[in-house]
Design an enzyme around this catalytic site. Structure first.
Site, PDB file in Angstrom:
ATOM      1  CG  ASP A  83      -2.142   0.837   1.033  1.00  0.00           C
ATOM      2  OD1 ASP A  83      -1.991   2.056   0.801  1.00  0.00           O
ATOM      3  OD2 ASP A  83      -3.249   0.279   1.081  1.00  0.00           O
ATOM      4  CE1 TYR A 143      -9.194  10.302 -10.031  1.00  0.00           C
ATOM      5  CE2 TYR A 143     -10.236  11.687 -11.701  1.00  0.00           C
ATOM      6  CZ  TYR A 143      -9.232  10.813 -11.323  1.00  0.00           C
ATOM      7  OH  TYR A 143      -8.265  10.462 -12.231  1.00  0.00           O
ATOM      8  NE  ARG A 186     -15.962  12.471 -20.339  1.00  0.00           N
ATOM      9  CZ  ARG A 186     -16.919  13.360 -20.083  1.00  0.00           C
ATOM     10  NH1 ARG A 186     -17.108  14.391 -20.880  1.00  0.00           N
ATOM     11  NH2 ARG A 186     -17.692  13.223 -19.023  1.00  0.00           N
ATOM     12  CB  ALA A 233      -0.882   4.235  -6.804  1.00  0.00           C
ATOM     13  CB  ALA A 234      -5.102   7.536  -8.137  1.00  0.00           C
ATOM     14  CD  GLN A 235     -11.104   4.305  -5.558  1.00  0.00           C
ATOM     15  OE1 GLN A 235     -10.804   3.414  -4.775  1.00  0.00           O
ATOM     16  NE2 GLN A 235     -11.687   4.044  -6.725  1.00  0.00           N
ATOM     17  CE  LYS A 282      -5.394  11.542  -9.491  1.00  0.00           C
ATOM     18  NZ  LYS A 282      -4.207  10.761  -9.875  1.00  0.00           N
TER      19      LYS A 282
HETATM   20  N1  LIG Z   1      -7.837   6.133 -17.149  1.00  0.00           N
HETATM   21  C1  LIG Z   1      -8.077   7.418 -17.344  1.00  0.00           C
HETATM   22  O1  LIG Z   1      -8.844   7.792 -18.234  1.00  0.00           O
HETATM   23  C2  LIG Z   1      -7.401   8.476 -16.509  1.00  0.00           C
HETATM   24  C3  LIG Z   1      -7.650   9.817 -16.835  1.00  0.00           C
HETATM   25  C4  LIG Z   1      -7.036  10.807 -16.061  1.00  0.00           C
HETATM   26  C5  LIG Z   1      -6.184  10.450 -15.038  1.00  0.00           C
HETATM   27  N2  LIG Z   1      -5.978   9.138 -14.736  1.00  0.00           N
HETATM   28  C6  LIG Z   1      -5.070   8.824 -13.622  1.00  0.00           C
HETATM   29  O2  LIG Z   1      -4.124   7.874 -14.087  1.00  0.00           O
HETATM   30  C7  LIG Z   1      -3.764   6.991 -13.041  1.00  0.00           C
HETATM   31  C8  LIG Z   1      -4.001   5.556 -13.464  1.00  0.00           C
HETATM   32  O3  LIG Z   1      -5.391   5.377 -13.750  1.00  0.00           O
HETATM   33  P1  LIG Z   1      -5.945   3.995 -14.320  1.00  0.00           P
HETATM   34  O4  LIG Z   1      -7.039   4.293 -15.258  1.00  0.00           O
HETATM   35  O5  LIG Z   1      -4.807   3.149 -14.747  1.00  0.00           O
HETATM   36  O6  LIG Z   1      -6.627   3.388 -13.003  1.00  0.00           O
HETATM   37  P2  LIG Z   1      -6.445   1.956 -12.325  1.00  0.00           P
HETATM   38  O7  LIG Z   1      -7.467   1.891 -11.235  1.00  0.00           O
HETATM   39  O8  LIG Z   1      -6.451   0.897 -13.361  1.00  0.00           O
HETATM   40  O9  LIG Z   1      -4.985   2.038 -11.702  1.00  0.00           O
HETATM   41  C9  LIG Z   1      -4.700   2.523 -10.429  1.00  0.00           C
HETATM   42  C10 LIG Z   1      -3.949   1.446  -9.664  1.00  0.00           C
HETATM   43  O10 LIG Z   1      -3.587   1.968  -8.389  1.00  0.00           O
HETATM   44  C11 LIG Z   1      -3.712   0.932  -7.446  1.00  0.00           C
HETATM   45  N3  LIG Z   1      -3.896   1.514  -6.130  1.00  0.00           N
HETATM   46  C12 LIG Z   1      -4.994   2.180  -5.660  1.00  0.00           C
HETATM   47  N4  LIG Z   1      -4.794   2.521  -4.372  1.00  0.00           N
HETATM   48  C13 LIG Z   1      -3.567   2.070  -4.027  1.00  0.00           C
HETATM   49  C14 LIG Z   1      -2.806   2.102  -2.824  1.00  0.00           C
HETATM   50  N5  LIG Z   1      -3.308   2.680  -1.704  1.00  0.00           N
HETATM   51  N6  LIG Z   1      -1.580   1.546  -2.800  1.00  0.00           N
HETATM   52  C15 LIG Z   1      -1.080   0.947  -3.925  1.00  0.00           C
HETATM   53  N7  LIG Z   1      -1.754   0.881  -5.087  1.00  0.00           N
HETATM   54  C16 LIG Z   1      -2.981   1.440  -5.145  1.00  0.00           C
HETATM   55  C17 LIG Z   1      -4.949   0.139  -7.882  1.00  0.00           C
HETATM   56  O11 LIG Z   1      -4.951  -1.181  -7.369  1.00  0.00           O
HETATM   57  C18 LIG Z   1      -4.817   0.204  -9.400  1.00  0.00           C
HETATM   58  O12 LIG Z   1      -4.204  -0.970  -9.904  1.00  0.00           O
HETATM   59  C19 LIG Z   1      -4.580   7.414 -11.825  1.00  0.00           C
HETATM   60  O13 LIG Z   1      -3.781   8.265 -11.026  1.00  0.00           O
HETATM   61  C20 LIG Z   1      -5.738   8.181 -12.421  1.00  0.00           C
HETATM   62  O14 LIG Z   1      -6.225   9.135 -11.513  1.00  0.00           O
HETATM   63  C21 LIG Z   1      -6.570   8.144 -15.450  1.00  0.00           C
END
Ligand SMILES: NC(=O)c1ccc[n+]([C@@H]2O[C@H](COP(=O)([O-])OP(=O)(O)OC[C@H]3O[C@@H](n4cnc5c(N)ncnc54)[C@H](O)[C@@H]3O)[C@@H](O)[C@H]2O)c1
Length: 328
Positions: free
Chosen positions: A66, A154, A218, A87-89, A158
């Site tokens: 974590d 969210y 989008r 990593a993020a929610q 960010k």
């Molecule tokens: N996918 C999109 O369209 C998009 C757009 C803008 C920004 N983002 C950003 O890009 C990044 C990746 O997004 P994604 O779409 O791959 O999401 P995702 O949920 O597939 O990836 C995030 C990963 O972080 C891990 N994670 C969450 N909390 C954690 C913790 N406490 N410790 C360790 N790991 C943790 C999750 O298990 C997950 O595998 C994020 O920061 C998201 O905010 C994504």
């Protein structure tokens, strides 16, 4: 080089970890396998990276733990030359249900990482931000000077993430770059996102469901374009301290996208409509002049090509990826 990817089993982090392993780097992926969506998809990502490493590319290690554990993060960052903080929610709707959790992971977790990096010899921290920081458009396309008025917890998280990264650069001299990603899609994407949902439903003879009237637009960005920028930041310091949009500029209305997918897969289906979510942005459209000027970024995949590529990938991987096949 030693590269740490937080969220390295997730969609974007998994692609970055894979690319870095392929390039011959020594990759550590930190991920706690949050069950926000099916963790089997993340296991596939990890498997893919392990196979690449076994074939004699770079090395790959998964740390299933974590980001909120500051001591662990200190240890991992101390061993890394480059950090890709993914990593993020993720997910606007999840954040409306549980803002405190989003704060703990996205903001406190980012501070753990930045604190660790400022006390180490980290070459660069690249942070995933989001177009969600803009919220309400006053004009489009969004350039980086557009006011930031997020419309979800969210988006707030960010904004805090990228501003902390900028401040660590200004106050402590830590090289950081924040990338405002615009709706990213591609293989292994989160299955609860529009493109994946439309494809899944059409392949199974169910109408695609549009939330709202579908006039929302989008700037969908193919994951390979996101990878291009992240890879470029291994060699270029031109964007240190900066916050930049990364989009495709090829924006499309959700309804047009749904029709496009439907026409390719199941032209006989009617579109269906559900209730619009207020936390979803109305329109996103990226001005990418800054990232173009600083790094030479040009998006290479437009939405029609990207959707076609995604559909081909989907069909080949349906067995483990598609929720309707996997869980049946
Ligand atoms: N996918 C999109 O369209 C998009 C757009 C803008 C920004 N983002 C950003 O890009 C990044 C990746 O997004 P994604 O779409 O791959 O999401 P995702 O949920 O597939 O990836 C995030 C990963 O972080 C891990 N994670 C969450 N909390 C954690 C913790 N406490 N410790 C360790 N790991 C943790 C999750 O298990 C997950 O595998 C994020 O920061 C998201 O905010 C994504």
């Amino acid at each position: 080089m030693d590269v740490l990817v937080t969220g390295g089993a997730g969609f974007i982090g998994g692609h970055i970890a894979e690319r870095m392993t392929r390039l011959g780097h020594d990759v550590t992926a930190l991920d706690n396998f949050e069950p926000f969506y099916n963790v089997g998809i993340k296991e596939h990502t990890v498997e893919q990276c392990r196979e690449l490493a076994a074939e004699g590319n770079g090395s790959y290690e998964l740390v299933n733990d974590d980001l909120r554990d500051a001591e662990l993060v200190n240890e991992l960052v101390a061993d890394a030359d480059y950090v890709y903080h993914q990593a993020a929610q993720a997910g606007v709707r999840a954040s409306v249900k549980n803002p405190r959790k989003v704060n703990e992971i996205n903001i406190d977790g980012t501070i753990n990482l930045l604190e660790a990096a400022r006390n180490s010899d980290t070459e660069r921290v690249v942070v995933a931000s989001s177009s969600s920081v803009y919220g309400k458009p006053q004009y489009l396309p969004y350039d980086e000077d557009h006011p930031t008025t997020p419309v979800s917890p969210y988006g707030v998280s960010k904004l805090a993430t990228e501003q902390y990264a900028r401040v660590y650069s200004e106050v402590y001299g830590l090289p950081t770059v924040s990338l405002r990603y615009f709706t990213v899609y591609g293989p292994r994407m989160r299955p609860n996102m529009a493109i994946s949902n439309f494809v899944s439903r059409c392949l199974h003879g169910e109408p695609p469901v549009i939330y709202g009237d579908g006039s929302q637009t989008r700037d969908f960005t193919f994951v390979d374009d996101i990878l291009w920028v992240n890879e470029k930041l291994l060699e270029s310091d031109a964007a240190d301290g900066e916050i930049m949009n990364v989009g495709s500029t090829d924006n499309i209305a959700i309804k047009t996208l749904a029709k496009e997918v439907r026409d390719q897969l199941a032209p006989e289906l009617e579109l269906e409509y559900g209730e619009r979510n207020d936390a979803d942005a109305e329109h996103t459209h990226a001005d990418i002049s800054k990232v173009n000027e600083l790094l030479g970024y040009e998006p290479a995949t437009d939405i029609r090509e990207g959707v076609g590529e995604f559909i081909d990938w989907y069909r080949a991987n349906e067995e483990w990826y598609d929720p309707l096949v996997r869980d049946s």
